[in-house]
Design an enzyme around this catalytic site. Structure first.
Site, PDB file in Angstrom:
ATOM      1  N   CYS A  28       0.831  -1.188   0.000  1.00  0.00           N
ATOM      2  CA  CYS A  28       0.000   0.000   0.000  1.00  0.00           C
ATOM      3  C   CYS A  28       0.878   1.256   0.000  1.00  0.00           C
ATOM      4  O   CYS A  28       1.848   1.345   0.734  1.00  0.00           O
ATOM      5  CB  CYS A  28      -0.958   0.089   1.185  1.00  0.00           C
ATOM      6  SG  CYS A  28      -2.187  -1.213   1.208  1.00  0.00           S
TER       7      CYS A  28
ATOM      8  N   ARG B 265       4.068  -0.364  -4.671  1.00  0.00           N
ATOM      9  CA  ARG B 265       3.740  -0.863  -3.333  1.00  0.00           C
ATOM     10  C   ARG B 265       2.434  -1.653  -3.311  1.00  0.00           C
ATOM     11  O   ARG B 265       2.028  -2.158  -2.269  1.00  0.00           O
ATOM     12  CB  ARG B 265       3.641   0.313  -2.350  1.00  0.00           C
ATOM     13  CG  ARG B 265       4.915   1.109  -2.248  1.00  0.00           C
ATOM     14  CD  ARG B 265       4.735   2.308  -1.349  1.00  0.00           C
ATOM     15  NE  ARG B 265       4.595   1.929   0.030  1.00  0.00           N
ATOM     16  CZ  ARG B 265       5.593   1.738   0.878  1.00  0.00           C
ATOM     17  NH1 ARG B 265       6.824   1.913   0.465  1.00  0.00           N
ATOM     18  NH2 ARG B 265       5.366   1.386   2.121  1.00  0.00           N
TER      19      ARG B 265
ATOM     20  N   TRP C 187      -2.369  -2.866  -1.785  1.00  0.00           N
ATOM     21  CA  TRP C 187      -2.027  -4.280  -1.849  1.00  0.00           C
ATOM     22  C   TRP C 187      -2.948  -4.953  -0.832  1.00  0.00           C
ATOM     23  O   TRP C 187      -2.839  -4.723   0.367  1.00  0.00           O
ATOM     24  CB  TRP C 187      -0.559  -4.500  -1.477  1.00  0.00           C
ATOM     25  CG  TRP C 187      -0.102  -5.914  -1.679  1.00  0.00           C
ATOM     26  CD1 TRP C 187       0.292  -6.489  -2.845  1.00  0.00           C
ATOM     27  CD2 TRP C 187       0.032  -6.930  -0.664  1.00  0.00           C
ATOM     28  NE1 TRP C 187       0.644  -7.802  -2.635  1.00  0.00           N
ATOM     29  CE2 TRP C 187       0.492  -8.099  -1.313  1.00  0.00           C
ATOM     30  CE3 TRP C 187      -0.209  -6.967   0.699  1.00  0.00           C
ATOM     31  CZ2 TRP C 187       0.734  -9.287  -0.631  1.00  0.00           C
ATOM     32  CZ3 TRP C 187       0.028  -8.149   1.379  1.00  0.00           C
ATOM     33  CH2 TRP C 187       0.498  -9.291   0.714  1.00  0.00           C
TER      34      TRP C 187
ATOM     35  N   ASN D 176      -1.881   2.473   5.429  1.00  0.00           N
ATOM     36  CA  ASN D 176      -0.911   1.427   5.083  1.00  0.00           C
ATOM     37  C   ASN D 176      -0.555   0.718   6.376  1.00  0.00           C
ATOM     38  O   ASN D 176      -0.154   1.350   7.342  1.00  0.00           O
ATOM     39  CB  ASN D 176       0.334   2.077   4.455  1.00  0.00           C
ATOM     40  CG  ASN D 176       1.509   1.112   4.319  1.00  0.00           C
ATOM     41  OD1 ASN D 176       2.656   1.511   4.395  1.00  0.00           O
ATOM     42  ND2 ASN D 176       1.237  -0.157   4.128  1.00  0.00           N
ATOM     43  N   GLY D 177      -0.701  -0.615   6.378  1.00  0.00           N
ATOM     44  CA  GLY D 177      -0.386  -1.406   7.571  1.00  0.00           C
ATOM     45  C   GLY D 177      -1.506  -2.378   7.847  1.00  0.00           C
ATOM     46  O   GLY D 177      -2.327  -2.667   6.964  1.00  0.00           O
TER      47      GLY D 177
ATOM     48  N   GLU E 204      17.906 -17.667  -6.578  1.00  0.00           N
ATOM     49  CA  GLU E 204      17.474 -16.345  -7.029  1.00  0.00           C
ATOM     50  C   GLU E 204      16.941 -16.402  -8.466  1.00  0.00           C
ATOM     51  O   GLU E 204      15.930 -15.763  -8.786  1.00  0.00           O
ATOM     52  CB  GLU E 204      18.638 -15.352  -6.900  1.00  0.00           C
ATOM     53  CG  GLU E 204      18.387 -13.968  -7.452  1.00  0.00           C
ATOM     54  CD  GLU E 204      17.186 -13.254  -6.834  1.00  0.00           C
ATOM     55  OE1 GLU E 204      16.648 -13.698  -5.814  1.00  0.00           O
ATOM     56  OE2 GLU E 204      16.779 -12.225  -7.413  1.00  0.00           O
TER      57      GLU E 204
ATOM     58  N   LYS F 267      13.153 -15.255  -9.418  1.00  0.00           N
ATOM     59  CA  LYS F 267      12.891 -14.228 -10.437  1.00  0.00           C
ATOM     60  C   LYS F 267      11.921 -14.762 -11.480  1.00  0.00           C
ATOM     61  O   LYS F 267      10.968 -14.102 -11.866  1.00  0.00           O
ATOM     62  CB  LYS F 267      14.229 -13.848 -11.092  1.00  0.00           C
ATOM     63  CG  LYS F 267      14.367 -12.449 -11.488  1.00  0.00           C
ATOM     64  CD  LYS F 267      14.845 -11.520 -10.397  1.00  0.00           C
ATOM     65  CE  LYS F 267      14.054 -11.575  -9.139  1.00  0.00           C
ATOM     66  NZ  LYS F 267      14.588 -10.786  -8.068  1.00  0.00           N
TER      67      LYS F 267
ATOM     68  N   GLU G 286       8.322 -15.238 -10.025  1.00  0.00           N
ATOM     69  CA  GLU G 286       7.532 -14.052  -9.688  1.00  0.00           C
ATOM     70  C   GLU G 286       7.060 -13.275 -10.906  1.00  0.00           C
ATOM     71  O   GLU G 286       6.007 -12.646 -10.854  1.00  0.00           O
ATOM     72  CB  GLU G 286       8.253 -13.143  -8.685  1.00  0.00           C
ATOM     73  CG  GLU G 286       9.412 -12.340  -9.196  1.00  0.00           C
ATOM     74  CD  GLU G 286       9.977 -11.404  -8.130  1.00  0.00           C
ATOM     75  OE1 GLU G 286      11.193 -11.259  -8.086  1.00  0.00           O
ATOM     76  OE2 GLU G 286       9.213 -10.813  -7.344  1.00  0.00           O
TER      77      GLU G 286
ATOM     78  N   HIS H 293      17.369 -36.457  -4.039  1.00  0.00           N
ATOM     79  CA  HIS H 293      16.788 -36.941  -2.776  1.00  0.00           C
ATOM     80  C   HIS H 293      15.283 -36.722  -2.731  1.00  0.00           C
ATOM     81  O   HIS H 293      14.702 -36.613  -1.654  1.00  0.00           O
ATOM     82  CB  HIS H 293      17.477 -36.264  -1.590  1.00  0.00           C
ATOM     83  CG  HIS H 293      18.923 -36.641  -1.492  1.00  0.00           C
ATOM     84  ND1 HIS H 293      19.355 -37.885  -1.102  1.00  0.00           N
ATOM     85  CD2 HIS H 293      20.044 -35.935  -1.790  1.00  0.00           C
ATOM     86  CE1 HIS H 293      20.672 -37.935  -1.138  1.00  0.00           C
ATOM     87  NE2 HIS H 293      21.118 -36.758  -1.560  1.00  0.00           N
TER      88      HIS H 293
ATOM     89  N   LYS I  10       6.262  -4.394  -3.976  1.00  0.00           N
ATOM     90  CA  LYS I  10       7.713  -4.347  -3.835  1.00  0.00           C
ATOM     91  C   LYS I  10       8.149  -4.308  -2.382  1.00  0.00           C
ATOM     92  O   LYS I  10       9.133  -4.899  -1.999  1.00  0.00           O
ATOM     93  CB  LYS I  10       8.267  -3.135  -4.576  1.00  0.00           C
ATOM     94  CG  LYS I  10       9.779  -3.147  -4.591  1.00  0.00           C
ATOM     95  CD  LYS I  10      10.343  -2.338  -5.702  1.00  0.00           C
ATOM     96  CE  LYS I  10      11.842  -2.500  -5.782  1.00  0.00           C
ATOM     97  NZ  LYS I  10      12.253  -3.858  -6.174  1.00  0.00           N
TER      98      LYS I  10
END
Ligand code: AGP
Length: 580
Positions: free
Chosen positions: A2, A27, A71, A95-96, A457, A461, A464, A480, A575
């Protein structure tokens, strides 16, 4: 997670808020909204979708207002859950997470309040309306005393048509002083041309008027204004000739690495080196991509300091009761410096007597302000939700710090821009391969030793931005259990850069090919038996994690494009993850 913004001043507010929201959209982009006050009433436009969905708000007249890009946490991505939430004379953006909202909502409902959303945030608007007896700050004070959890709020009251009240408790909020008015926003890029800023601390309230700002604590005692220069002011956050921020930012990695190495803070490094003897263990706590850089960093620092260094995901670090005390250093890594889990890890470390080092791309962030030793990456503002250049800059920092602790310099970092240029020249080949990857049913990444974090990583990437299922594995672990996932519909990306581990890695490649999976090798070697190769130019062995990430990021980017997706706005993501 947010983005919120507020403006009061001489100019039309809608355009300023809208422009700011486009800069905060990273955000969250589930919904957007703007409310303006004036003429004893509040006008509001809000809708599910991106900021562009509320372009009609630009026609609303008024010089004072608030805006939000969401968000979703509580309540789906629907019109009714979009902010601002309006109740009576009040409009609020948040926001929160208001953790006690269920109880508050029930109490307010008993008093006759009717809620129109499923959000936790709407309770703040109703509380303000319930407590308001004509004194704005008194209503704000009573409201924030009721709220538990994390909240950055900007709010309007119809009786105070040119005032905005801003409140911060565990979610970021920064006040900016512009030439023609006052702003507040979740992050500095939205503060545009403000020459002066003041980062609010937890438990602070700001009352903005067109002429300036007054600051208070939650008891309404006055606080000093204490504005500082806004160093981020001139930063360009435009895509330029690129179609996407992600691609532009991959292209900036050579510079980000060089700048981070050049600006390495030797004084802070020397303080850390002088104290290093006090530490019998070091933890590096971080999330997502920053955690992957921490894995590489842990190996480099352990080798340099000869003490155990462990990288941990910050969320789990807080859950599992780690050994913390005066003999412990915790290094928290976060490009934004606002990630809730990483902040919690930093706070836990300090509470338990450990020393806290911080590595962040945002020197003004909450995390940076907690630090005993503060280090910065110099990647510049990263807009793409997928972290790219900040990952490269974090790796650069770890190389620079490890070399510094060994009494030397990471000279290769100066040469990296030239290597990076060579890597970008392979983009055509990567684009063609991405067309095949895009139709795979699963994409798996493997690597050993220094290549293992790169595999993790690379996989994050790709997942996402392309939404293709997959995972990253230590190459030796695959057999395994997870090798059961492989058949002709799978692609395996093998990162093979370490000479001493090459033969073992080649074995892993043969094992997965014999199960029918297609293998793409990311390697400087010519004898890896893969179906396709993304070649790496020669580098010193320890620096390959910097080089191998470039084709992996480009592969993720082009796979997203091949699947018709927007890599800058992956679904469900934001983000900056400012909730735990
Ligand atoms: C990666 O591309 C993501 N943006 C995400 O994993 C990110 O790295 C993570 O949320 C941590 O963010 P931070 O570095 O701002 O703390």
């Amino acid at each position: 997670m947010c983005g919120i913004i507020a403006y009061t001043g001489k100019r039309q507010a809608a355009g300023i808020l809208y422009e700011g929201l486009t800069r905060l959209e990273y955000r969250g982009y589930d919904s957007a909204g703007i409310a303006l006050s004036g003429g004893q009433r509040i006008c509001c436009v809000k809708r599910a979708g991106r900021v562009s969905a509320i372009a009609d708000a630009l026609t609303m007249p008024g010089n004072c207002g608030i805006g939000h890009t969401r968000w979703a946490t509580h309540g789906g991505a629907e019109d009714k859950n979009a902010h601002p939430h309006v109740c009576g004379k009040f409009a609020v953006v948040h926001n929160g997470i208001i953790e006690n909202y269920m109880r508050l909502k029930a109490e307010l409902a008993d008093m006759g309040h009717v809620f129109s959303s499923d959000t936790d945030s709407e309770t703040a608007a109703h509380l303000l309306e319930a407590y308001y007896r004509g004194d704005l700050l008194e209503a704000v004070q009573k409201t924030v005393r009721e709220l538990e959890g994390s909240f950055a709020l900007c709010l309007l009251c119809a009786d105070y048509p040119d005032r905005v009240v801003c409140v911060r408790q565990k979610s970021p909020l920064i006040v900016g002083a512009g030439a023609d008015g006052m702003l507040a926003a979740s992050d500095i890029p939205a503060l545009g041309a403000c020459k002066k800023i003041r980062v609010l601390s937890d438990g602070e309230i700001a009352l903005l008027s067109p002429e300036g700002a007054e600051f208070f604590d939650f008891s309404l005692s006055s606080l000093p204004a204490a504005f500082t220069d806004n160093a981020v002011r001139s930063v360009a956050v435009e895509k330029g000739r690129y179609a996407h921020f992600m691609r532009k930012e991959i292209g900036e990695e050579g510079r980000a690495v060089r700048d981070t190495a050049r600006a390495f803070d030797g004084r802070e490094g020397a303080r850390l080196a002088a104290d290093a003897g006090l530490f019998s263990r070091i933890y590096i706590a971080a999330c997502g991509t920053a955690y992957h850089s921490a894995l590489t960093g842990a190996s480099l620092l352990e080798e340099a300091l000869r003490v155990p260094v462990t990288a941990e995901t910050a969320g789990e670090f807080c859950c599992r009761r780690p050994l913390l005390g005066r003999d412990t250093l915790v290094l928290a890594v976060s490009q934004s410096g606002e990630t809730a889990d990483t902040l919690a890890a930093g706070r836990l470390a300090k509470k338990r007597g450990a020393r806290l080092a911080v590595l962040t791309n945002a020197g003004y962030s909450t995390l940076a302000r907690l630090a005993d030793y503060r280090f910065l990456t110099y990647a510049g503002v990263e807009v793409g939700v997928a972290a790219t250049k900040t990952y490269a800059a974090q790796l650069a920092f770890f190389y620079a710090l490890a070399a510094f602790l060994r009494g030397g310099r990471a000279a290769f970092l100066e040469k990296f821009p030239a290597v990076h240029k060579k890597l970008l020249r392979e983009e055509g080949r990567i684009r063609r391969l991405a067309a095949d990857v895009a139709s795979a049913r699963g994409v798996y990444f493997i690597g050993r030793g220094a290549d293992y974090p790169s595999a993790l990583e690379g996989s994050l990437k790709l997942r996402e931005v392309s939404y293709l299922p997959g995972a990253g594995y230590a190459a030796g672990e695959l057999k395994h259990g997870s090798i059961a996932l492989l058949d002709e519909t799978a692609v395996v990306v093998a990162v093979v850069t370490q000479k001493r581990l090459k033969e073992k890695s080649k074995n892993a490649v043969c094992e997965v090919r014999s199960r029918g999976a297609k293998v793409i090798a990311v390697t400087p070697f010519s004898d890896v038996p893969a179906d396709a190769v993304l070649p790496l130019p020669p580098c010193p062995q320890r620096y390959y994690p910097l080089a191998s990430e470039v084709p992996l990021q480009l592969l993720a980017y082009h796979t997203a494009l091949a699947r018709g997706l927007d890599p800058d706005r992956p679904r469900n993501l934001a983000k900056s993850v400012t909730v735990e």
